[in-house]
Design an enzyme around this catalytic site. Structure first.
Site, PDB file in Angstrom:
ATOM      1  N   HIS A  20      -2.662 -37.920  11.371  1.00  0.00           N
ATOM      2  CA  HIS A  20      -2.778 -37.444   9.995  1.00  0.00           C
ATOM      3  C   HIS A  20      -4.216 -37.393   9.501  1.00  0.00           C
ATOM      4  O   HIS A  20      -4.481 -36.805   8.453  1.00  0.00           O
ATOM      5  CB  HIS A  20      -1.936 -38.335   9.075  1.00  0.00           C
TER       6      HIS A  20
ATOM      7  N   ASP B 254     -11.652 -35.262   5.758  1.00  0.00           N
ATOM      8  CA  ASP B 254     -10.253 -35.563   5.478  1.00  0.00           C
ATOM      9  C   ASP B 254      -9.376 -34.809   6.459  1.00  0.00           C
ATOM     10  O   ASP B 254      -9.692 -33.666   6.830  1.00  0.00           O
ATOM     11  CB  ASP B 254      -9.894 -35.150   4.048  1.00  0.00           C
TER      12      ASP B 254
END
Length: 458
Positions: free
Chosen positions: A156, A364
């Site tokens: 993730h 991110d």
């Protein structure tokens, strides 16, 4: 088709309480389709740890199975290797990484223990889907116990360039362990390419095309699967009583002024100090915004026991005081800094009341705030997303205002562009983004991974 067995650091909830993140919602949907098991850490510390009894909860189709950890496991595996070593390295912050072989030993031990306890629960036709950086070596432990079930993994967070990852002691061994998975999923094409490059350049794997790698006689597929949200469901959150109440409060407070919203955990990867400085630059370079545009930053704390997080919280408090002291007026506060969390329905209302959403991580994996903001907007008068080029979401959201978070001038220009954007252009950009979010949603994400896993194991 057999059951789906999901492995993740934390488990649940099985019902949407309004606080569940996009991952939990997507996984519950996948689990209820086929029936299955959600397996992971209970969040509890006990003397027995991974040797203790399972903690189980069961619905008609899904069983939640959880294990405790000992304090030593927590310190070495979670607080140590996962958060002091892997998290900074995978976010390109080698300067903050702690390299301690005890951490790595503890990490491998917990992966081995969780694999050992899961082994007797598996049925022959189960598919196992493992999540995130806590379980990079999990598959190699399963294969050592002669588990031949299909094993998928999804990361993730970012996967760094080989030149960065090579600084991690035993990086080659970690990546070799990851090759025990049949399918490796990454958030972006860049992340998947970084993994394949490392496997080829550092481990001598053969690249076969279409994301396939071969090493030591075994094939692994490493591909990009950008995670989505349930955009249509989140758009409905913006019409709930909680959302309407928050919208009304904000609209009364703003009194016709514009608000920029940021929603992030306090984490050095999120670029919050840089964001506050960019907002200060907006007020410097475009003085017409003084008294007219404010920044609301919602930033619940995370990993508060780590020194890097203590320091960033102190810096954010100081920057808030500096900007407010310099620019505030009797009836206007430039930055409102809230260190608490809000339920997702309440956030939907806050998003809808905000003309601009500022999402500027330094690095991110994806960033679902960017997607939730778009989903929450009014079609007739939508806001504008200002998005870091280093967020994984930027690969699939080119209609946002994409900026370099390291440049205060660039972010300030992006904010000014968003604030002054004509209504027709705002509508056009929003419609393209929203339609894409509805098509590439959380269910499509999980379905794509599961379909490819079945194909790989045929």
């Amino acid at each position: 088709m057999g059951r789906l067995v999901v492995v993740s650091n934390r488990v649940g909830p099985l019902k949407d309480t309004g606080r569940a993140g996009g991952l939990a919602v997507a996984l519950v949907d996948a689990l209820t389709k086929s029936g299955g098991v959600w397996y992971g850490w209970s969040g509890e510390i006990s003397e027995e740890g991974t040797f203790g009894a399972f903690k189980t909860t069961k619905t008609r189709k899904v069983q939640m199975v959880q294990l405790d950890m000992t304090q030593a496991d927590y310190d070495l595996f979670y607080a140590g290797y996962a958060n002091r070593t892997l998290w900074p390295v995978l976010h390109y912050r080698l300067d903050l990484a702690v390299f301690d072989r005890r951490f790595e030993q503890g990490y491998r031990h917990v992966n081995e223990r969780f694999a050992t306890r899961l082994r007797p629960l598996l049925e022959a036709d189960d598919m196992v889907w493992v999540h995130d950086y806590h379980f990079l070596t999990f598959a190699s432990q399963m294969r050592a116990m002669e588990v031949n079930n299909p094993l998928a993994f999804f990361l993730h967070i970012p996967f760094p360039a080989p030149e960065i990852l090579a600084a991690l002691p035993n990086a080659g061994s970690i990546v070799r362990s990851m090759m025990a998975y049949d399918l490796l999923g990454f958030q972006t094409a860049r992340d998947a390419d970084n993994f394949r490059r490392f496997a080829v350049e550092e481990l001598g794997a053969d690249e076969l095309g279409e994301g396939r790698l071969r090493m030591a006689g075994r094939e692994t597929v490493a591909r990009c699967y950008p995670i989505g949200i349930d955009a249509e469901a989140f758009s409905k959150f913006a019409m709930t009583p909680d959302a309407r109440r928050n919208m009304a409060r904000l609209e009364k407070l703003l009194g016709g002024r514009q608000q920029i919203i940021g929603v992030d955990r306090i984490d050095y990867s999120k670029g919050l100090p840089e964001r506050f400085r960019a907002f200060e630059r907006l007020l410097e370079d475009y003085p017409e915004n003084r008294g007219q545009v404010s920044l609301m930053q919602i930033a619940p704390p995370s990993r508060a026991e780590l020194d890097a997080y203590i320091e960033i919280r102190r810096e954010l408090d100081e920057l808030t005081g500096h900007v407010n002291g310099r620019f505030a007026d009797l009836d206007w506060t430039p930055i409102r800094f809230l260190t608490r969390s809000f339920p997702r329905r309440a956030l939907a209302g806050i998003y809808r009341a905000s003309r601009v959403c500022l999402v500027t991580p330094l690095r991110d994996g994806m960033n679902l705030v960017a997607k939730e903001y778009i989903a929450a907007q009014r079609a007739e008068d939508p806001g504008v997303l200002v998005l870091s080029r280093f967020a994984g979401a930027a690969e699939g959201m080119k209609e946002a205002i994409v900026v370099n978070p390291h440049s205060a001038e660039d972010v300030a220009l992006g904010l000014q562009t968003a604030i002054t954007m004509p209504l027709e252009e705002r509508r056009d950009r929003w419609q393209i983004l929203f339609d894409r979010l509805c098509k590439e949603d959380a269910v499509a994400w999980s379905d794509a991974i599961m379909a490819d896993l079945r194909q790989v194991k045929r």
